[in-house]
Design a protein around this motif. Structure first.
Motif, short mmCIF file in Angstrom:
data_model
loop_
_atom_site.label_atom_id
_atom_site.label_comp_id
_atom_site.label_asym_id
_atom_site.label_seq_id
_atom_site.Cartn_x
_atom_site.Cartn_y
_atom_site.Cartn_z
N SER A 66 0.83 -1.20 0.00
CA SER A 66 0.00 0.00 0.00
C SER A 66 0.86 1.25 0.00
N VAL A 69 -0.34 7.13 -0.52
CA VAL A 69 -0.77 8.10 -1.52
C VAL A 69 -2.15 8.62 -1.15
N TYR A 71 -4.09 10.00 -3.85
CA TYR A 71 -4.84 10.06 -5.09
C TYR A 71 -5.78 8.87 -5.22
N ALA A 73 -7.85 5.59 -5.57
CA ALA A 73 -7.47 4.18 -5.54
C ALA A 73 -8.35 3.37 -6.47
N ARG A 262 -4.06 -3.92 -7.30
CA ARG A 262 -4.37 -2.59 -6.82
C ARG A 262 -3.72 -1.54 -7.72
N ASP A 263 -4.46 -0.46 -7.95
CA ASP A 263 -4.03 0.59 -8.85
C ASP A 263 -4.24 1.96 -8.21
N ARG A 264 -3.59 2.96 -8.76
CA ARG A 264 -3.85 4.33 -8.35
C ARG A 264 -3.78 5.25 -9.56
#
Length: 280
Positions: A66, A69, A71, A73, A262-264
């Motif tokens: 994790s 951040v 921004y 998710a 997982r992305d951001r």
């Protein structure tokens, strides 16, 4: 790998069903059978590794990477995640999702329709993606199939432009032939939808299979696969910056059983909405 990280990884992996884990392993260990491709699947092909390039995850006590951040998710999913509770996903703070729609010109993910509708109803901004198979047909043919089977776009504030998932080896193509295939897909998709296709890839794949081509950076936002908890990802040659970052395949989200990518996003929520709406 430390004992603590190994234990956390094993504990997380144990939550994935045996059938799903087996299918994902099959896809990752060699050539990808039709229908088994997903974001992050293509690690070894043609005798080369195409893994996201920095696999030094620093996992927390739950085995979740994790980055710190603020921004938006996101996640990316396919039928491998099984039934998803999108209301719980939204409540967990997930603002966007990439959902597998198609592969080649004959395969549509069996859970795509349910995921796409339920994510919309939960107010998760979502986009469809196409797992590219440059060995099976032309870019134009696959773009046409994708646009007609989930990859279309609408200005409803909840739909991202479609994404082209490029991984899994170079499929026997030269760098110039691969460049032509990608441009063929891009041109056809834009003609049918009015939007620029997003491109998902890792630095190793892009640099090896396109020769670090710079021909798409002004056309297609980059979704980079680079699994690390560093402050920012490594990006392929030919792209000056990234728009989305897939930073782990070992995440966990309420509403989804087992591991999930997982992305951001690279900017704030207002810019995510602007991308969905195709506004400045």
């Amino acid at each position: 790998m430390t004992a603590g990280v190994l234990a956390a990884s094993l504990a997380l992996a144990a939550t994935v069903s045996a059938g799903t884990a087996s299918a994902r392993a099959t896809a990752r260990d060699g050539a990808i059978p039709l229908g088994q491709g997903y974001m992050g699947a293509g690690y070894l092909q043609d005798g080369k590794s195409f893994a996201p390039d920095t696999r030094h995850l620093q996992l927390d006590a739950q085995g979740i990477a994790s980055p710190n951040v603020t921004y938006p998710a996101g996640i990316d999913v396919s039928h491998y995640q099984g039934t998803i509770n999108w209301t719980s996903v939204k409540s967990a703070g997930i603002q966007f999702a990439f959902i597998k729609a198609t592969e080649s010109t004959t395969y549509k993910d069996p859970d795509f329709s349910a995921n796409y509708l339920n994510a919309y109803n939960a107010k998760v901004i979502r986009g469809a993606y196409h797992f590219a198979r440059p060995d099976l047909s032309s870019g134009a043919t696959q773009a046409t199939y994708f646009a007609a089977n989930g990859g279309a776009w609408s200005a409803d504030g909840l739909t991202l432009p479609g994404m082209l998932d490029l991984e899994g080896g170079c499929y026997g193509k030269s760098t110039s032939a691969m460049q032509s295939w990608i441009l063929d897909f891009y041109t056809t998709y834009k003609a049918k939808t009015g939007r620029d296709i997003l491109i998902y890839t890792s630095p190793s794949w892009w640099n090896s299979c396109t020769g670090g081509w710079s021909g798409m950076y002004s056309k297609s936002p980059l979704v980079v696969a680079n699994w690390t908890t560093a402050a920012s990802p490594s990006i392929p040659s030919g792209f000056p910056y990234w728009t989305f970052w897939q930073y782990t395949d070992s995440g966990s989200v309420s509403g989804i059983s087992g591991a999930v990518d997982r992305d951001r996003f690279s900017a704030d929520s207002s810019r995510l909405v602007a991308l969905a709406n195709n506004t400045p």
